[in-house]
Design a protein around this motif. Sequence first.
Motif, PDB file in Angstrom:
ATOM      1  N   SER A   1      -0.705   1.911  -4.450  1.00 15.29           N
ATOM      2  CA  SER A   1      -0.415   3.352  -4.425  1.00 15.29           C
ATOM      3  C   SER A   1       0.654   3.747  -5.432  1.00 15.29           C
ATOM      4  O   SER A   1       1.168   4.864  -5.393  1.00 15.29           O
ATOM      5  CB  SER A   1       0.038   3.775  -3.017  1.00 15.29           C
TER       6      SER A   1
ATOM      7  N   LYS B   1       5.285   3.733  -3.984  1.00 15.45           N
ATOM      8  CA  LYS B   1       4.884   4.775  -4.932  1.00 15.45           C
ATOM      9  C   LYS B   1       5.771   4.851  -6.169  1.00 15.45           C
ATOM     10  O   LYS B   1       5.310   5.229  -7.236  1.00 15.45           O
ATOM     11  CB  LYS B   1       4.900   6.144  -4.237  1.00 15.45           C
TER      12      LYS B   1
ATOM     13  N   THR C   1       0.797  -1.234   0.000  1.00 19.41           N
ATOM     14  CA  THR C   1       0.000   0.000   0.000  1.00 19.41           C
ATOM     15  C   THR C   1       0.828   1.282   0.000  1.00 19.41           C
ATOM     16  O   THR C   1       0.307   2.342  -0.338  1.00 19.41           O
ATOM     17  CB  THR C   1      -0.915   0.022   1.238  1.00 19.41           C
TER      18      THR C   1
ATOM     19  N   GLU D   1       2.719   5.211  -8.276  1.00 20.63           N
ATOM     20  CA  GLU D   1       2.549   6.414  -9.082  1.00 20.63           C
ATOM     21  C   GLU D   1       3.452   6.423 -10.312  1.00 20.63           C
ATOM     22  O   GLU D   1       3.085   6.986 -11.339  1.00 20.63           O
ATOM     23  CB  GLU D   1       2.847   7.661  -8.239  1.00 20.63           C
TER      24      GLU D   1
END
Length: 523
Positions: free
Chosen positions: A432, A406, A403, A434
């Motif tokens: 999560s 990124k 979680t 990105e």
Amino acid sequence: MQDPPPTGETPDSGPIVPMCNPKGSPSQQDDDSRGGEVIRSLDDLPEDICRRIHTRMSLQNAARLACASHTFRRSWRCYPNLDLRQRTLGLNGDHISKVDHILQNHSGIGMKKLRIELFDCDKVDPCYISSWLRVAVTAGIEELTLYLPATPEDEAYYSFPHSLLFNGSENSIRYLDIGICAFRPTAGLGRWKSLAILSLSNVLIADDELEGLLYNCAALEHLGLLNCPEIVCLKIPCLLRRLRVLRVSLCRNLQVIDSNAPNISIFHFSGSLVSISFGSALQVKNVHMECLEFGQSNIVLHARTKLLSYAPNVETLVISSPNEMTSTPTLSRKFLHLKYLHISLIGNEAISPDYDYLSLVSFLEASPRLETFILEIRQPCMEHESVLWNAPQLRRLPQQCHTSLKSVTIVGFSSAKSLVELTCHIVENATSLERLTLDTSHGCQSSGGCSVNIPQRRYYTESGALEAASPYMCIPMGEDIIMETVKARLAIRVHVTGKVPSRVMLEVVEPCSWCFGVEDVDA
């Protein structure tokens, strides 16, 4: 518009500006008629002003000014910061004689910093070095750097006169960096009350000598040891409560690091793996471990199985292995605070095809707060099973949820089946995520050597032709790597791109023409 202040004055009653006018000049006569104070030459300046000016000048300019004024010549004898490296002095001639001339003309008074590096010299008479140190190492010195020429194996190292460091300077010296010498501190010399940074490089010092030295350095904050071959067991006492940084590199006979310093937060180690203990210290947050010898034990495996025993609260972990042989096991112990993980697998030969990249998921599972993951792979060819040629169906691990992750970067991305499986697992389980960067240039980008996506510079050849030049030199890739780069891009299109969610920025880095060894760049 406000009129400028009269010459020789500054606004707000600032200090007098030196002004050198010939006697009887109109400017001088005008100032005399107004009662202004005129400084006729540099020698008219007060000595304390000269010293202030001198301390704010570079070494070369300070030396030039000393040649122009008797007052500044006296000030030069007390110049506080001497950086006597060859490049600083701008010398092409005899470095040793120049250093000797400067130090023999220095009074030793007011010396704060001395830096001497003699890498460029073949040999230096020990009498010179001892003489320089007697001049410079006086009460009040704060920083000392001394690196001597490389010593042939059949010759003895210069023995650093450690007693000079206890002639009053033990109360002031804060930084000591010495290299290529023998350092034999003896018991009973005294304590270094201010020493904050100690760096020993290519220094002969035994275990008991170093341990005794550290007992007398209660203010130490940074300890660096590089290629100190006599150290076998490094013991750091608990009284070093200020010690924050420990760097140990290439001490080839080292077997044990036993530290009881309670507040070490940064630990950098390179060399063959050794037994490591930090006692009850829980402050180690930044760990950098690098194994530089091929055939040594697996440092990635060590990081997963042993590191938590001495650095349970690590937040930044950088590990580098030249030839990882054993895949990473799944264990229950977790890196509860790890946020940044950088793993480098570097081989002069192909990384063992038995190594399973997918096993690195063990780190992701054990790091619930991990935000950045970088995997760097450098090898001259790829021998893993390719995902493109008759490979069985991709493996899928039980669903997990990373979680916090990124940003993921894989440098040296290839068509290796287990590497593609690792990438797909991350894409499917990092909720999560990105940014995903897959670099097929095999490290050219990361080393700063690839010109892709960098504006081309142009230059004129001797014939006057305008040609494009890479801002950095790219090392042309071998034929095997060029072919693997093509396969890697195909593997991304077939197996990865379709799985990347729309919220994730996918960047595929490709080699430039220079990496391919193509020199014809359109002007």
